[in-house]
Design an enzyme around this catalytic site. Sequence first.
Site, short mmCIF file in Angstrom:
data_model
loop_
_atom_site.label_atom_id
_atom_site.label_comp_id
_atom_site.label_asym_id
_atom_site.label_seq_id
_atom_site.Cartn_x
_atom_site.Cartn_y
_atom_site.Cartn_z
N ASP A 167 -4.17 5.52 6.49
CA ASP A 167 -3.78 4.11 5.93
C ASP A 167 -4.92 3.39 6.03
O ASP A 167 -6.06 4.16 6.51
CB ASP A 167 -2.66 3.83 6.47
CG ASP A 167 -1.70 3.09 5.63
OD1 ASP A 167 -2.09 1.95 5.07
OD2 ASP A 167 -0.45 3.31 5.40
N HIS A 234 -3.50 2.24 -0.06
CA HIS A 234 -3.78 2.55 1.56
C HIS A 234 -4.83 3.24 1.87
O HIS A 234 -4.96 4.34 2.46
CB HIS A 234 -2.27 2.97 2.00
CG HIS A 234 -1.21 1.89 2.12
ND1 HIS A 234 -1.28 0.87 2.68
CD2 HIS A 234 -0.23 1.99 1.06
CE1 HIS A 234 -0.02 0.29 2.49
NE2 HIS A 234 0.57 0.65 1.51
N GLU A 297 2.86 0.72 -2.76
CA GLU A 297 1.85 -0.47 -2.61
C GLU A 297 0.34 -0.38 -3.22
O GLU A 297 -0.33 -1.02 -2.27
CB GLU A 297 2.02 -0.96 -1.15
CG GLU A 297 3.52 -1.14 -0.62
CD GLU A 297 3.59 -1.55 0.81
OE1 GLU A 297 4.48 -2.39 1.18
OE2 GLU A 297 2.48 -1.22 1.61
#
Length: 736
Positions: A167, A234, A297
């Site tokens: 991440d 990420h 995301e």
Amino acid sequence: MPAKLTRSAGSLTIDADTVIVVDRNDAAAKSIATYLAAQLKQSRGLDLRIADSAGTAKAIVLKRDSKAGTPAEGYTLDVNAKGVRIHAGDDAGLFHGAVTLWQLLTQNEAHGPVELTALHIEDAPRFRWRGLMLDSARHFQSVDEIRALLDQMALHKLNVLHWHLTDDQGWRIEIKRYPELTRIGAWRTPPDASRDGEPSRYGGYYTQDDIRAIVAYAAERHITVVPELDMPGHAQAAVAAYPELGVTGKRPPVSPDWGVNTYLYNVDDATFAFIDHVLDEVMALFPSCYIHLGGDEAVKDQWQASPAVQAKMHALGLKDENALQGWFIARVGRYLQAHGRRLIGWDEILEGGVPASATVMSWRGVKGAIEAAQKDHDVVSSPAPDLYFDQLQSDRADETTGRIPVRDLASVYAFEPVPKELTAQQAAHVLGAQANVWTEHMPSATHVQHAVFPRLDALSEVLWSPASARDWSGFLTRMPTQLARYRAQGIVYADSAFAPSIEVDRNAALVSGKARVTLANQAAYGELHYTLDNSTPTAQSPLYQGPFETSLPATVRAVALDGQGRPLAAPRSRVLDAVSLLSRESAELPNCPGSDFRLRVQPTPDATTLAPAYSINVFDTCQFFPQARLDGVTSIHVEAARLERNYQLAHEARLVVSRPAKTEFGELVVHLDTCDGPALASMPLPDPATNPRRFTLAAGLPDHIGTHDLCLIFTAPITGPLYGLERVSLTPSTVK
């Protein structure tokens, strides 16, 4: 609870003379027998011999037979006066049967021989994906800590550990071809490093030998480890290691911030070669059919601003960046498919179109699960906030860190993995469900255990037992025994569901000098006993049978006990006097109207203690002190803390409320009734450079009478630190 359980007359005593019997040439069965023997030695002190025949001894027979006719992972278990027989068609079923026997043999905390009632069990899981996701990217867990989690997963009959390894905040898996991923990408510099207890460097990674050991340990417990490498977003830790993988070509730091960062992989052929090479090493380490590619995301700002990315998108004939993400994920998915693996990703992968073979993990509620199943994709239900174990499990003042809203034990038990909107044919695509343990606010294994247990008990029953057998009351009656097992195994579980709350009408007590006390607990289970003499409550203490009255000052202590008099939770106490009744803890100070975002955070991002914890709203530094009785109150006293503003909010940054400061470092302003009401006090904040994180503020208050809400606003600049309220106290002119 097993799918079918029938008790009958008779019993069997398991003692040191009992033998575990397996077929001589069945290595898998012998491994399961060894596991069972080790569990019984640890939990009951019984040292059972393993043999290929019982002779004249009582026997626990483990028999695997591919023609047994039991469902996948299923088993039958019989207990009679002659012995125990566990029969299964596959190794996983035999293992689950051994776990059930261990549960039957640990119905109390005693050591030594144990008597079993004669019974017959026919059992198999409702779902084939029974998972738990562990985020090791935000905070790193040791190999031993992960083994301890796998041990508990096995005893809950879970079979998938979804392991989040990369991440923005860290790259945790050794890739030998790309050593910078761990030399640089596995380490971050915390905000305000080396000050007030923050480490100067935070991180760690798993060597390939570590990973092989964890995968093998899990496999022995019939748990598959599914790795996740997040893409195309990420990706900041990877880009920090190899800037050429990013869109701008510039090297960012490994992020110390939680939230949604904007770094993406680019879409160059060289980047896909990198991803393919990484996946080659990942697939060599993880035999799992599924490889998780994330896909969530991915804020598209960098792609939108890049002429090279835009040119690639137009050359491919893609209409927008969502389609480009779909193309990206599909390309990597095809590489996995060519190597005999399957792509699984978060539900955003649906937005750009993905291969029919892709499996969707629905996290943005259940909408993604419905859409995916209707499009004939397999689905794993994992919705936020329902199965996000970083959600707080109570709103108690003594709860530790996490997100709000609360997801308690009962809500997890009530979760249904198959959305009611699906037809029977579509519902067949629901493989199961999993809980997610995102660790931004869980910096230690203790935090993780507190978040996971006992909610994992509720989820494990949802995923294993038939839906028709779900019984909240019955589940609660079995929980005391399970909590005893946790204590014996050193698991730091949360007792939030059973902890007694001690409630009074504060203002009525202040007026009358007497408090009417109400006791309860979240699960509404157990007997509540209390004391008023500062002693620890026991089964011999008064039994709570309804609200009672006590004169001020007083200290009420309470505990919830099960039917055998065992504590279900640690005792709780509450002091009742003018000072405490005119005070509010952090959790008792709700957000001001306008934003329901709320976190409970530790003093520093990497602090490892469970307390103190501060309830904050990163979008609006405004909280209410509700229903304050101001008669005779002359001053306000505040215990506060300076917190790191380590949150990346992407497009939501525009929602942050800016409240201009009038002094150099800002101030805490107290308003009457509403946030635009009269200002009662303004307390300048201390210089962050020369003052400790935790500090106190105080100010006099003008005379007021009656009950009023107080609005407390930090006006510090939004480019500086956040501030949290630990405790706010009002001081009357005369303290009784």
